[in-house]
Write a protein that holds these residues in place. Sequence first.
Motif, PDB file in Angstrom:
ATOM      1  N   LEU A 236      35.290  37.217  47.960  1.00 16.26           N
ATOM      2  CA  LEU A 236      35.495  37.600  46.511  1.00 16.26           C
ATOM      3  C   LEU A 236      35.493  37.144  45.591  1.00 16.26           C
ATOM      4  N   ASP A 237      36.104  35.876  45.229  1.00 15.62           N
ATOM      5  CA  ASP A 237      35.985  35.484  44.226  1.00 15.62           C
ATOM      6  C   ASP A 237      35.051  35.071  43.476  1.00 15.62           C
TER       7      ASP A 237
ATOM      8  N   ILE B  61      35.915  38.271  40.736  1.00 18.23           N
ATOM      9  CA  ILE B  61      37.270  38.884  40.261  1.00 18.23           C
ATOM     10  C   ILE B  61      37.591  38.075  39.082  1.00 18.23           C
TER      11      ILE B  61
ATOM     12  N   LYS C 158      42.897  33.318  50.474  1.00 15.40           N
ATOM     13  CA  LYS C 158      42.860  33.341  48.720  1.00 15.40           C
ATOM     14  C   LYS C 158      41.532  34.203  48.569  1.00 15.40           C
ATOM     15  N   PRO C 159      40.742  34.298  47.097  1.00 15.74           N
ATOM     16  CA  PRO C 159      39.275  35.561  47.316  1.00 15.74           C
ATOM     17  C   PRO C 159      38.891  34.088  48.385  1.00 15.74           C
TER      18      PRO C 159
ATOM     19  N   MET D  71      46.912  36.644  44.839  1.00 22.36           N
ATOM     20  CA  MET D  71      45.608  37.143  45.060  1.00 22.36           C
ATOM     21  C   MET D  71      45.707  38.936  44.693  1.00 22.36           C
TER      22      MET D  71
ATOM     23  N   MET E 105      43.147  39.249  40.944  1.00 27.17           N
ATOM     24  CA  MET E 105      42.551  40.514  41.248  1.00 27.17           C
ATOM     25  C   MET E 105      42.786  41.278  40.106  1.00 27.17           C
TER      26      MET E 105
END
Length: 315
Positions: A83-84, A87, A132-133, A198, A202
């Motif tokens: 995900l990091d 974002i 966390k991402p 988190m 986002m």
Amino acid sequence: MTKSFSNKLGQGGYGDVYRGKLTNGRLVAVKFLKKSKGNGEEFINEVASISRTSHVNIVALHGFCYERKKRALIYEFMLNGSLDKFIYDQEPSSTNRNLEWKTMYQIAVGIARGLEYLHRGCNTRIVHFDIKPHNILLDEDFIPKIADFGLAKLCKKKESIISMLGARGTIGYIAPEIVCRNFGEVSHKSDVYSYGMMILEMVSGRKNIDVRVSHTSKIYFPSWIYKQLEPGKDFEFHGVVTEEEKELAKKMVLVSLWCIQTVPSDRPSMTRVVEMLEGGLEYLQVPPKPSLASQTRSPQHVSPISSSSSSSSTA
């Protein structure tokens, strides 16, 4: 399986991850552990916890290798990575804001459902301690899956308090009670705090502790977000165009601020988080400002803990 480690997907303090293919043609991600605490505690933790799970929002473990010093975990392959990468506005590697707000919202709900399952759906409650991402993986349809259970703890469902000798977590996502017991007992509510931080990242497109911001008031960003919610201010969200998008973004912010309450008992359970996200915005109130959020903190004042994130919640 990995064609002599020819396709690296990523790396971290634990080791490297490579793309692989099984004999049946299925793509996998193979994580090789370089370092391990004690007698392979993190490896055993991961296998013991994730092997007990089966949920659309938890990454699937297909197998593992444990030969002498060779330790590897074989996961389902996630096409869109972590995900990091999606974002943070100013990260060089970021492909940010290709994600529509509706997709961001669905990711937030999916992660919440995954945590709810870990806290309430398993025979044994699992507290992740590293939300966390970087530990949220996205498949080809951007369905989120919680990964990396190296710091997870298993506990009986009736147990709410978790005893730990030392703190565990990643700076920026660690719940206050993990650093200082004066804030309360460590429990599954600590994961709720990490989740809240988190989701705020986002929404804002930035890390919650950012040394690049010029104004010290923005370094600890929940304080800044609360200021945007003051009466008379029109909270502007990056990339928001329609009223529906604005409603989804504001809902994510309000739910997140409830999740990062300083006292664990003031945080909602993940079941309640899912209900709030899927309910109407008109039913959500602005939560009280956490005591920590009223303090301006700079990175050097943060407790020097590395590792991974917080615990979890049920009300």
